[in-house]
Design an enzyme around this catalytic site. Sequence first.
Site, PDB file in Angstrom:
ATOM      1  N   SER A  16     -35.210-104.076 -62.998  1.00 25.00           N
ATOM      2  CA  SER A  16     -36.469-104.648 -63.486  1.00 25.00           C
ATOM      3  C   SER A  16     -37.042-105.498 -62.355  1.00 25.00           C
ATOM      4  O   SER A  16     -36.315-106.238 -61.695  1.00 25.00           O
ATOM      5  CB  SER A  16     -36.205-105.545 -64.694  1.00 25.00           C
ATOM      6  OG  SER A  16     -37.321-106.394 -64.913  1.00 25.00           O
ATOM      7  N   HIS A  41     -37.988-100.107 -62.571  1.00 25.48           N
ATOM      8  CA  HIS A  41     -38.341-100.316 -63.994  1.00 25.48           C
ATOM      9  C   HIS A  41     -39.418-101.396 -64.050  1.00 25.48           C
ATOM     10  O   HIS A  41     -39.157-102.565 -63.748  1.00 25.48           O
ATOM     11  CB  HIS A  41     -37.088-100.748 -64.749  1.00 25.48           C
ATOM     12  CG  HIS A  41     -37.268-101.049 -66.193  1.00 25.48           C
ATOM     13  ND1 HIS A  41     -37.163-100.088 -67.171  1.00 25.48           N
ATOM     14  CD2 HIS A  41     -37.526-102.214 -66.833  1.00 25.48           C
ATOM     15  CE1 HIS A  41     -37.343-100.659 -68.355  1.00 25.48           C
ATOM     16  NE2 HIS A  41     -37.556-101.941 -68.178  1.00 25.48           N
ATOM     17  N   ASP A  43     -41.737-103.689 -66.088  1.00 24.79           N
ATOM     18  CA  ASP A  43     -41.864-104.275 -67.438  1.00 24.79           C
ATOM     19  C   ASP A  43     -43.307-104.666 -67.687  1.00 24.79           C
ATOM     20  O   ASP A  43     -43.778-105.711 -67.197  1.00 24.79           O
ATOM     21  CB  ASP A  43     -40.948-105.488 -67.556  1.00 24.79           C
ATOM     22  CG  ASP A  43     -39.512-105.077 -67.784  1.00 24.79           C
ATOM     23  OD1 ASP A  43     -38.619-105.589 -67.077  1.00 24.79           O
ATOM     24  OD2 ASP A  43     -39.280-104.214 -68.660  1.00 24.79           O
ATOM     25  N   MET A  45     -46.207-105.898 -69.979  1.00 24.61           N
ATOM     26  CA  MET A  45     -46.333-106.732 -71.172  1.00 24.61           C
ATOM     27  C   MET A  45     -47.793-107.128 -71.375  1.00 24.61           C
ATOM     28  O   MET A  45     -48.488-107.473 -70.418  1.00 24.61           O
ATOM     29  CB  MET A  45     -45.478-107.992 -71.021  1.00 24.61           C
ATOM     30  CG  MET A  45     -43.995-107.675 -70.773  1.00 24.61           C
ATOM     31  SD  MET A  45     -43.026-109.185 -70.583  1.00 24.61           S
ATOM     32  CE  MET A  45     -41.458-108.499 -70.078  1.00 24.61           C
ATOM     33  N   HIS A  74     -42.111 -99.481 -68.700  1.00 23.45           N
ATOM     34  CA  HIS A  74     -41.631 -99.904 -70.021  1.00 23.45           C
ATOM     35  C   HIS A  74     -42.801-100.632 -70.677  1.00 23.45           C
ATOM     36  O   HIS A  74     -43.061-101.790 -70.372  1.00 23.45           O
ATOM     37  CB  HIS A  74     -40.404-100.804 -69.837  1.00 23.45           C
ATOM     38  CG  HIS A  74     -39.911-101.399 -71.111  1.00 23.45           C
ATOM     39  ND1 HIS A  74     -38.978-102.414 -71.130  1.00 23.45           N
ATOM     40  CD2 HIS A  74     -40.208-101.137 -72.405  1.00 23.45           C
ATOM     41  CE1 HIS A  74     -38.705-102.731 -72.381  1.00 23.45           C
ATOM     42  NE2 HIS A  74     -39.438-101.972 -73.170  1.00 23.45           N
ATOM     43  N   MET A  76     -44.390-102.626 -73.108  1.00 19.69           N
ATOM     44  CA  MET A  76     -44.235-103.563 -74.212  1.00 19.69           C
ATOM     45  C   MET A  76     -45.636-104.024 -74.632  1.00 19.69           C
ATOM     46  O   MET A  76     -46.089-105.148 -74.349  1.00 19.69           O
ATOM     47  CB  MET A  76     -43.364-104.754 -73.789  1.00 19.69           C
ATOM     48  CG  MET A  76     -41.909-104.352 -73.617  1.00 19.69           C
ATOM     49  SD  MET A  76     -40.922-105.556 -72.711  1.00 19.69           S
ATOM     50  CE  MET A  76     -41.243-104.990 -71.043  1.00 19.69           C
ATOM     51  N   MET A 145     -32.865-101.636 -76.346  1.00 23.88           N
ATOM     52  CA  MET A 145     -33.025-103.003 -75.862  1.00 23.88           C
ATOM     53  C   MET A 145     -31.821-103.836 -76.279  1.00 23.88           C
ATOM     54  O   MET A 145     -31.453-103.841 -77.459  1.00 23.88           O
ATOM     55  CB  MET A 145     -34.296-103.623 -76.443  1.00 23.88           C
ATOM     56  CG  MET A 145     -35.600-103.027 -75.931  1.00 23.88           C
ATOM     57  SD  MET A 145     -35.787-103.182 -74.153  1.00 23.88           S
ATOM     58  CE  MET A 145     -35.894-104.959 -73.977  1.00 23.88           C
ATOM     59  N   ASP A 180     -31.214-102.175 -71.626  1.00 18.63           N
ATOM     60  CA  ASP A 180     -32.131-103.071 -70.929  1.00 18.63           C
ATOM     61  C   ASP A 180     -32.050-104.466 -71.539  1.00 18.63           C
ATOM     62  O   ASP A 180     -32.410-104.667 -72.691  1.00 18.63           O
ATOM     63  CB  ASP A 180     -33.563-102.522 -71.097  1.00 18.63           C
ATOM     64  CG  ASP A 180     -34.603-103.320 -70.379  1.00 18.63           C
ATOM     65  OD1 ASP A 180     -35.789-102.989 -70.529  1.00 18.63           O
ATOM     66  OD2 ASP A 180     -34.253-104.267 -69.666  1.00 18.63           O
TER      67      ASP A 180
HETATM   68  C1  DX5 Z   1     -37.341-107.699 -71.151  1.00 23.22           C
HETATM   69  C2  DX5 Z   1     -37.410-106.531 -70.181  1.00 23.22           C
HETATM   70  C3  DX5 Z   1     -36.133-106.338 -69.405  1.00 23.22           C
HETATM   71  C4  DX5 Z   1     -35.714-107.580 -68.625  1.00 23.22           C
HETATM   72  C5  DX5 Z   1     -34.354-107.352 -68.018  1.00 23.22           C
HETATM   73  O1  DX5 Z   1     -38.470-107.643 -71.992  1.00 23.22           O
HETATM   74  O2  DX5 Z   1     -37.690-105.329 -70.850  1.00 23.22           O
HETATM   75  O3  DX5 Z   1     -36.309-105.240 -68.501  1.00 23.22           O
HETATM   76  O4  DX5 Z   1     -36.651-107.847 -67.635  1.00 23.22           O
HETATM   77  O5  DX5 Z   1     -34.014-108.532 -67.333  1.00 23.22           O
HETATM   78  P1  DX5 Z   1     -32.534-109.101 -67.405  1.00 23.22           P
HETATM   79  O6  DX5 Z   1     -31.664-108.047 -66.740  1.00 23.22           O
HETATM   80  O7  DX5 Z   1     -32.599-110.361 -66.627  1.00 23.22           O
HETATM   81  O8  DX5 Z   1     -32.200-109.292 -68.854  1.00 23.22           O
HETATM   82 ZN    ZN Z   2     -37.615-103.505 -69.616  1.00 18.82          ZN
END
Ligand code: DX5
Ligand code: ZN
Length: 228
Positions: A16, A41, A43, A45, A74, A76, A145, A180
């Site tokens: 990530s 990856h 993230d 959001m 990903h 979200m 998750m 994840d």
């Molecule tokens: C959380 C993300 C994850 C997160 C993982 O919403 O989807 O990808 O960034 O980070 P760590 O490995 O620090 O939990």
């Molecule tokens: Zn993620």
Amino acid sequence: MTPPAAGRRPVKIAPSVLPVDFARLGEECQALEKAGVDLVHWDVMDGVFVPNLTFGPDVIASTRSLVDLEFEAHLMVVEPDRLVDRYVEAGCSTVLVHAEACDHLHRTLGHIAELGATPGVALNPHTPVSVVRHVRDLLGVLLVMTVNPGFGGQAYIPLEDKVAEAADLLAGTDCSIEVDGGIGPSTVAAVVAAGADRLVSGSALFRDPEGLEHAVADLRARAEAAQA
Ligand code: DX5
Ligand code: ZN
């Protein structure tokens, strides 16, 4: 590299990029490539589905030509159908939507495939694996998750039973099982033994005192040992 046990997919390390220095995003992606990761990856959001706001498609597109790594988004976000095309155009070859955000998941996954990308579904910790039972043949990645989405650095939620359930449901398909959240040296063996093969890791990779290359190699070695 230790060959995977019969019937297991090769381990893939998917960092990530939440923990990186966003002022040096391109260089950070290049450092990840040099460190031997398998894909990036992203993230994504929207501040609605989760209480955080991160990468728009143009941000990802600005790094696309800097590395040869596969990009996965990903998402979200609420109503991901509005954004899927943009993230594929930005260079993401896998797009993961949250089942909880899709009214018509079958149609959304079909659309991602029509765009030439690999369709994936992400499940929040509370969401049962059964929600993808009737779309299992459309899936390239199922993401379990192991934290509540929105932030990096959270504590791992033990969901090995859910990972194993996903492995049972998807046995015989080409779908990868991804985990994840809180994945690092102390948690990777349990999730891989349960059936995961695609490992998202953020804070654990970047906080290794011996550096990124060591962190990636160590995580991969622990995962491959757990597959044997
Ligand atoms: C959380 C993300 C994850 C997160 C993982 O919403 O989807 O990808 O960034 O980070 P760590 O490995 O620090 O939990
Ligand atoms: Zn993620």
